[in-house]
Design a protein around this motif. Structure first.
Motif, PDB file in Angstrom:
ATOM      1  N   ALA A  53       0.890  -1.465   0.216  1.00 43.41           N
ATOM      2  CA  ALA A  53       0.183   0.122  -0.352  1.00 43.41           C
ATOM      3  C   ALA A  53       1.269   1.367  -0.111  1.00 43.41           C
ATOM      4  N   GLU A  54       1.828   1.401   0.860  1.00 45.56           N
ATOM      5  CA  GLU A  54       2.607   2.322   0.824  1.00 45.56           C
ATOM      6  C   GLU A  54       3.859   2.914  -0.205  1.00 45.56           C
ATOM      7  N   MET A  55       4.204   1.359  -1.421  1.00 51.12           N
ATOM      8  CA  MET A  55       4.783   1.438  -2.564  1.00 51.12           C
ATOM      9  C   MET A  55       3.291   1.696  -3.488  1.00 51.12           C
ATOM     10  N   ARG A  56       2.519   1.661  -3.416  1.00 51.26           N
ATOM     11  CA  ARG A  56       1.629   2.473  -4.532  1.00 51.26           C
ATOM     12  C   ARG A  56       0.954   3.991  -4.534  1.00 51.26           C
ATOM     13  N   THR A  57       1.220   3.813  -3.573  1.00 49.99           N
ATOM     14  CA  THR A  57       1.263   5.265  -3.323  1.00 49.99           C
ATOM     15  C   THR A  57       2.689   6.312  -3.376  1.00 49.99           C
ATOM     16  N   GLN A  58       3.690   5.521  -2.968  1.00 52.37           N
ATOM     17  CA  GLN A  58       4.858   5.405  -3.378  1.00 52.37           C
ATOM     18  C   GLN A  58       5.347   6.285  -4.924  1.00 52.37           C
ATOM     19  N   TYR A  59       4.843   5.448  -5.757  1.00 50.69           N
ATOM     20  CA  TYR A  59       5.314   5.044  -6.793  1.00 50.69           C
ATOM     21  C   TYR A  59       4.321   5.311  -7.555  1.00 50.69           C
ATOM     22  N   GLY A  60       3.073   5.917  -7.651  1.00 50.17           N
ATOM     23  CA  GLY A  60       1.740   6.482  -8.423  1.00 50.17           C
ATOM     24  C   GLY A  60       1.736   5.965  -9.886  1.00 50.17           C
ATOM     25  N   LYS A  61       1.680   6.608 -11.334  1.00 46.20           N
ATOM     26  CA  LYS A  61       0.754   5.618 -11.782  1.00 46.20           C
ATOM     27  C   LYS A  61       2.151   4.716 -12.825  1.00 46.20           C
ATOM     28  N   HIS A  62       3.665   4.594 -11.553  1.00 45.47           N
ATOM     29  CA  HIS A  62       4.705   3.533 -12.113  1.00 45.47           C
ATOM     30  C   HIS A  62       4.281   1.910 -11.800  1.00 45.47           C
ATOM     31  N   TRP A  63       3.474   2.389 -10.711  1.00 48.27           N
ATOM     32  CA  TRP A  63       2.888   1.549  -9.298  1.00 48.27           C
ATOM     33  C   TRP A  63       2.730  -0.272  -9.808  1.00 48.27           C
ATOM     34  N   TRP A  64       1.937   0.356 -11.396  1.00 50.46           N
ATOM     35  CA  TRP A  64       0.893  -1.615 -12.117  1.00 50.46           C
ATOM     36  C   TRP A  64       1.855  -1.993 -12.704  1.00 50.46           C
ATOM     37  N   TRP A  65       3.111  -1.629 -13.766  1.00 51.84           N
ATOM     38  CA  TRP A  65       4.465  -2.331 -13.834  1.00 51.84           C
ATOM     39  C   TRP A  65       5.429  -2.485 -13.134  1.00 51.84           C
ATOM     40  N   LEU A  66       5.706  -2.133 -12.009  1.00 49.49           N
ATOM     41  CA  LEU A  66       6.157  -1.962 -11.237  1.00 49.49           C
ATOM     42  C   LEU A  66       6.339  -3.590 -10.131  1.00 49.49           C
ATOM     43  N   SER A  67       5.038  -3.320  -9.390  1.00 51.79           N
ATOM     44  CA  SER A  67       3.943  -4.517  -9.158  1.00 51.79           C
ATOM     45  C   SER A  67       4.473  -5.455  -9.300  1.00 51.79           C
ATOM     46  N   PHE A  68       4.419  -5.587 -10.836  1.00 50.99           N
ATOM     47  CA  PHE A  68       4.705  -7.324 -11.042  1.00 50.99           C
ATOM     48  C   PHE A  68       6.546  -7.670 -10.173  1.00 50.99           C
ATOM     49  N   PHE A  69       7.085  -6.988 -10.218  1.00 52.63           N
ATOM     50  CA  PHE A  69       8.689  -7.266 -10.235  1.00 52.63           C
ATOM     51  C   PHE A  69       8.825  -7.417  -8.676  1.00 52.63           C
ATOM     52  N   ALA A  70       8.203  -6.119  -7.742  1.00 52.59           N
ATOM     53  CA  ALA A  70       8.189  -5.725  -6.187  1.00 52.59           C
ATOM     54  C   ALA A  70       7.170  -7.113  -5.775  1.00 52.59           C
ATOM     55  N   VAL A  71       6.085  -6.963  -6.058  1.00 48.83           N
ATOM     56  CA  VAL A  71       5.761  -8.034  -5.051  1.00 48.83           C
ATOM     57  C   VAL A  71       5.261  -9.138  -6.202  1.00 48.83           C
ATOM     58  N   TYR A  72       5.378  -9.912  -7.043  1.00 48.40           N
ATOM     59  CA  TYR A  72       5.840 -11.543  -7.322  1.00 48.40           C
ATOM     60  C   TYR A  72       6.880 -11.827  -8.255  1.00 48.40           C
ATOM     61  N   VAL A  73       7.734 -11.184  -9.019  1.00 44.17           N
ATOM     62  CA  VAL A  73       9.142 -11.419  -9.480  1.00 44.17           C
ATOM     63  C   VAL A  73       9.804 -11.873  -7.980  1.00 44.17           C
ATOM     64  N   SER A  74       9.825 -10.689  -6.836  1.00 48.01           N
ATOM     65  CA  SER A  74      10.588 -11.197  -5.584  1.00 48.01           C
ATOM     66  C   SER A  74      10.086 -12.448  -5.101  1.00 48.01           C
ATOM     67  N   GLN A  75       9.388 -12.201  -4.693  1.00 50.12           N
ATOM     68  CA  GLN A  75       8.827 -13.773  -3.842  1.00 50.12           C
ATOM     69  C   GLN A  75       8.716 -14.706  -4.310  1.00 50.12           C
ATOM     70  N   GLN A  76       9.097 -15.369  -6.113  1.00 49.15           N
ATOM     71  CA  GLN A  76       8.988 -16.199  -7.106  1.00 49.15           C
ATOM     72  C   GLN A  76      10.755 -16.681  -5.983  1.00 49.15           C
ATOM     73  N   VAL A  77      11.428 -15.438  -6.729  1.00 48.63           N
ATOM     74  CA  VAL A  77      12.991 -15.777  -5.686  1.00 48.63           C
ATOM     75  C   VAL A  77      13.123 -16.039  -3.973  1.00 48.63           C
ATOM     76  N   PHE A  78      11.769 -15.515  -3.189  1.00 48.40           N
ATOM     77  CA  PHE A  78      12.168 -15.743  -1.729  1.00 48.40           C
ATOM     78  C   PHE A  78      11.941 -17.297  -1.535  1.00 48.40           C
ATOM     79  N   LEU A  79      10.715 -17.564  -2.329  1.00 47.86           N
ATOM     80  CA  LEU A  79       9.987 -18.731  -2.131  1.00 47.86           C
ATOM     81  C   LEU A  79      10.545 -19.674  -2.763  1.00 47.86           C
ATOM     82  N   ILE A  80      11.106 -19.705  -3.681  1.00 53.14           N
ATOM     83  CA  ILE A  80      11.409 -21.125  -4.687  1.00 53.14           C
ATOM     84  C   ILE A  80      12.857 -21.561  -3.606  1.00 53.14           C
ATOM     85  N   GLY A  81      13.431 -19.823  -3.376  1.00 50.82           N
ATOM     86  CA  GLY A  81      14.766 -20.141  -1.884  1.00 50.82           C
ATOM     87  C   GLY A  81      14.484 -21.029  -1.160  1.00 50.82           C
ATOM     88  N   ILE A  82      14.201 -20.583  -0.281  1.00 47.39           N
ATOM     89  CA  ILE A  82      13.338 -20.880   0.404  1.00 47.39           C
ATOM     90  C   ILE A  82      12.914 -22.826   1.002  1.00 47.39           C
TER      91      ILE A  82
END
Length: 320
Positions: A138-167
């Motif tokens: 929610a904070e990043m949504r406010t911080q990145y504004g109109k760019h959040w729609w595409w940044l969220s793909f990496f910040a929310v999901y691709v990053s989770q792939q690294v963590f979840l597959i890794g652990i």
């Protein structure tokens, strides 16, 4: 959207990966000698296939649903589910081989961990599906504004792939070795159980504290600014400590079957939790009613590892 709609979406969204894996396994059993090049690739690259399924089913599909709902709440819930799915994927893959006892214990532990975290998630969300997204998103949504729609793909999901597959790499290791059960597996089991139990009690104490404060607010009474009782009297983040014990305990299983390099998974997760710890504490200090109390709490209480609380030292008196 209502909680029922969100619940239906949650149950349907992992079906593409589940159905693909079931069809892949059934096809292998019935046509093991006549397979396509893609089937052969899936057969001999289980870890790469897991990443491909994650990319398509979680990164892309969850992201699209999150954009449509304008809320990326679902990845929070699936943090408790994806390790279970990965565990069964690795254990049922045609190339899997494992000591039966180690496999059964590890699978049981993952289910216990998932039940604990799922219960904690829904208790925190008042037993509603998709009521809100993680405050960091929610904070990043406010911080990145109109760019959040595409940044969220990496910040929310691709990053989770690294963590979840890794652990979850230890689950891959467990199901790629026939090494017999030994004392290190027993140690790993004890560490995992300790992590689950500590995290459960820490989360329960925090939940009860929040509930009591909400009752006090409704009654017009001043709230208690900080939780420093129970496990929280020995650690500022005992829930994080318990969670780390769990993942490092799971790593011991992988290390014991000769996959020591898999420490990168829990290490990356630990480093991420260090960052989250900093964010949480900064957030606590932004609230005026608890800032001073929390500063005192920081001075006397261990960050993660439970330890005896230290006394606050005042300024030294000058001597002549």
């Amino acid at each position: 959207m209502g909680t029922l709609t969100n619940a239906i979406i949650s149950f349907l969204v992992p079906l593409p990966s589940i159905l693909f894996h079931l069809s892949f396994v059934l096809h292998h059993h019935h046509h093991s000698t006549t397979s396509s090049p893609f089937h052969q690739w899936c057969l001999y690259h289980p870890l790469l296939l897991a990443n491909l399924l994650f990319l398509l089913n979680v990164d892309l599909l969850f992201w699209i649903i999150g954009l449509l709902l304008r809320n990326h709440w679902m990845i929070d819930l699936y943090w408790t589910v994806i390790p279970v799915l990965l565990t069964h994927y690795f254990s049922t893959h045609p190339m899997a081989e494992a000591d039966a006892r180690r496999s059964a214990v590890a699978i049981g532990l993952v289910w216990a961990w998932s039940a604990r975290l799922t219960h904690s998630y829904f208790r925190r969300e008042r037993w509603e599906w998709g009521a809100r997204e993680d405050w960091r998103f929610a904070e990043m949504r406010t911080q990145y504004g109109k760019h959040w729609w595409w940044l969220s793909f990496f910040a929310v999901y691709v990053s989770q792939q690294v963590f979840l597959i890794g652990i979850c790499l230890p689950m891959y290791a467990i199901h790629s070795s026939n090494k017999p059960w030994d004392s290190w597996d027993s140690i790993a089991t004890v560490v995992c159980i300790a992590g689950i139990v500590i995290a459960y009690f820490a989360d329960t104490q925090l939940h009860n504290f929040v509930q009591r404060n909400e009752t006090l607010r409704e009654q017009g009474i001043s709230v208690v600014p900080n939780l420093d009782k129970g496990l929280w009297g020995y650690s500022r983040h005992p829930n994080y400590f318990g969670e780390q014990l769990w993942w490092w305990g799971l790593f011991i299983f992988g290390w014991n079957v000769g996959r020591g390099w898999m420490f990168v998974g829990p290490l990356t997760n630990s480093l991420c939790l260090v960052y989250v710890t900093v964010l949480v504490e900064q957030r606590m200090l932004k609230k005026e009613y608890r800032a001073e109390t929390y500063r005192q709490y920081q001075k006397t209480t261990s960050v993660w590892i439970p330890w005896i609380r230290s006394a606050i030292r005042g300024p030294k008196e000058k001597t002549i």
